[in-house]
Design an enzyme around this catalytic site. Structure first.
Site, short mmCIF file in Angstrom:
data_model
loop_
_atom_site.label_atom_id
_atom_site.label_comp_id
_atom_site.label_asym_id
_atom_site.label_seq_id
_atom_site.Cartn_x
_atom_site.Cartn_y
_atom_site.Cartn_z
N ASN A 82 0.83 -1.18 -0.06
CA ASN A 82 -0.18 -0.06 0.05
C ASN A 82 0.91 1.34 -0.12
O ASN A 82 0.59 2.12 0.66
CB ASN A 82 -0.90 0.12 1.26
CG ASN A 82 -0.29 0.06 2.55
OD1 ASN A 82 0.95 -0.68 2.59
ND2 ASN A 82 -0.55 0.56 3.61
N ASP A 106 0.29 -6.03 12.56
CA ASP A 106 -0.44 -5.09 11.43
C ASP A 106 -0.05 -3.79 11.50
O ASP A 106 -0.94 -2.91 11.58
CB ASP A 106 -2.04 -5.18 11.70
CG ASP A 106 -2.89 -5.07 10.43
OD1 ASP A 106 -2.32 -4.99 9.20
OD2 ASP A 106 -3.96 -4.55 10.35
N GLY A 142 -5.70 2.41 11.37
CA GLY A 142 -4.27 2.00 11.46
C GLY A 142 -3.78 2.21 12.95
O GLY A 142 -3.95 3.32 13.32
#
Length: 416
Positions: free
Chosen positions: A95, A305, A324
């Protein structure tokens, strides 16, 4: 270069050295000796309080900003963060800007391989520009070093596209990832659909949005064959669906984000955008099911993550904030609040084989791939403990247990 690690307690359940306190002599990147007491002329001696050593840790889902979002995190600082957090191997998501959807992008990431001792394993985008329309150049990216293919945090909305990807990828033994969310149900939700989202006036993302997508993907996998990885599951029903699929013999794996084991949607009461993640923080019942899924071996691996987000995209209204959290710096200590040291190390060293990465070995003559840590160091985590450029950690002000001293891997020693 010779390095001597003194009085290290080994945490490696499958090894004859497990729970033994030994000296380790490293020379030119390899383990030369493992003995109770080693005397030798060396370039550097490492002696630390309550020193423990395990095989190097692996994380299957890491985001950095570069290229395109360097204000969030550069590759150099990101890899330093990973090393000082105990990770010797990381899979980096696609990303970036531009999206890593071709071999040139994969080669760019691979060019940073072993910086600070950290092995970089790129995940290529599954579709062109991660737009879920056309498959990207999977074969070329695999040859360039991609270990898996995923449109990070973007579901494959077209079921036929997933079918074709799974069929095509079998020609070169590639691992396909499918993010578990049905957007038609999630819509513009930003929190777990439950009591707390209703109370706070936040639009919800039902557990059904995840579970329906997983059920669909497993049906497709049963039809096509191939290898499927479902990243960051978050609900009790998701664990059950994957358990049933594994009983059928389907080649499926899954991961869970560490923060999903620690925090629940109750944390949203203060509208702190650091708690805005995707999938959203779920209920305490879901968290307990995820922990049990790890203990039972249904969930294959944990991940931080890790997703740095700059302050401009976090210090805004909760509904407008970006998804996030960072998690590299707190991974070990956070897991230690739930699991024993032995189980924590087991979880942090799992996952490499699924991504086609060779597992390191702790034996004389083998390439050294080690993490150094103190499992009994208790402290309150605060912003000063963050190495990442972005400071969007949901663990700030949390009491945690465990300190990483550093790593030795890929012929490099990096100490925290």
């Amino acid at each position: 270069m010779k390095i001597l690690i003194k009085s290290a307690t080994i945490v490696l359940p499958d090894s004859k050295y497990h729970q033994q306190t030994v000296d380790i002599l490293l020379q030119n990147g390899k383990i030369e000796k493992i003995e109770k007491n080693i005397s030798a002329e060396v370039d550097q001696t490492i002696e630390m309080k309550n020193l423990h050593v395990s095989l190097g840790w692996f994380d299957s889902s890491i985001c950095f900003g570069e290229p395109g979002y360097e204000e969030r995190e550069t590759l150099t600082n990101g890899l330093k963060t990973a090393a000082k957090s105990g990770f010797t191997s990381i899979a980096v998501n696609p990303n970036s800007n531009p999206i890593a959807d071709h071999s040139t992008s994969i080669k760019f990431l691979k060019s940073h391989h072993t910086q600070f001792g950290v092995g970089v394993y790129p995940v290529g985008a599954l579709t062109v520009k991660s737009e879920s329309v056309d498959l990207a150049e999977l074969f070329d990216m695999k040859n360039a070093g991609a270990v898996s293919f995923s449109d990070y945090k973007k579901p494959i909305e077209n079921p036929n596209l997933l079918k074709i990807a799974l069929q095509y990828a079998q020609n070169f033994d590639a691992l396909i990832q499918s993010f578990p969310q049905e957007n038609a149900i999630a819509r513009n939700g930003c929190a777990h659909e439950d009591f707390h989202s209703t109370q706070l006036g936040l639009k919800g993302i039902p557990a059904l949005a995840e579970e329906l997508q997983i059920a669909r993907d497993l049906f497709i996998l049963e039809y096509t064959g191939g290898k499927l990885h479902i990243p960051t599951i978050s609900t009790e029903k998701s664990v059950q669906l994957i358990k049933e699929a594994k009983k059928k013999g389907l080649d499926v794996s899954c991961s869970v984000a560490i923060h999903q084991l620690i925090f629940t949607d109750e944390k949203l009461q203060g509208f702190n955008a650091n708690y805005k993640v995707l999938p959203p923080l779920r209920s305490s019942k879901d968290a307990k099911a995820l922990i049990k899924g790890l203990k039972d071996g249904i969930i294959d691996m944990v991940t931080t993550d890790h997703c740095p987000i700059d302050i401009e995209d976090k210090k805004v209204e909760f509904v407008n904030a970006a998804y996030g959290t960072i998690g590299l710096e707190t991974a070990f200590a956070a897991l230690k609040t739930i699991f024993s040291t032995e189980k924590t190390i087991d979880l942090l060293t799992k996952g490499r084989a699924r991504f086609g990465i060779e597992n390191p070995k702790f034996e004389k003559g083998e390439i050294a791939n080690l993490t150094l840590f103190n499992p009994d160091y208790k402290y309150t985590f605060n912003e000063e403990n963050i190495i990442s450029t972005s400071k969007n950690s949901m663990f700030i002000d949390s009491k945690i247990n465990g300190k990483v001293y550093g790593i030795y891997a890929n012929h490099k020693l990096t100490l925290a």
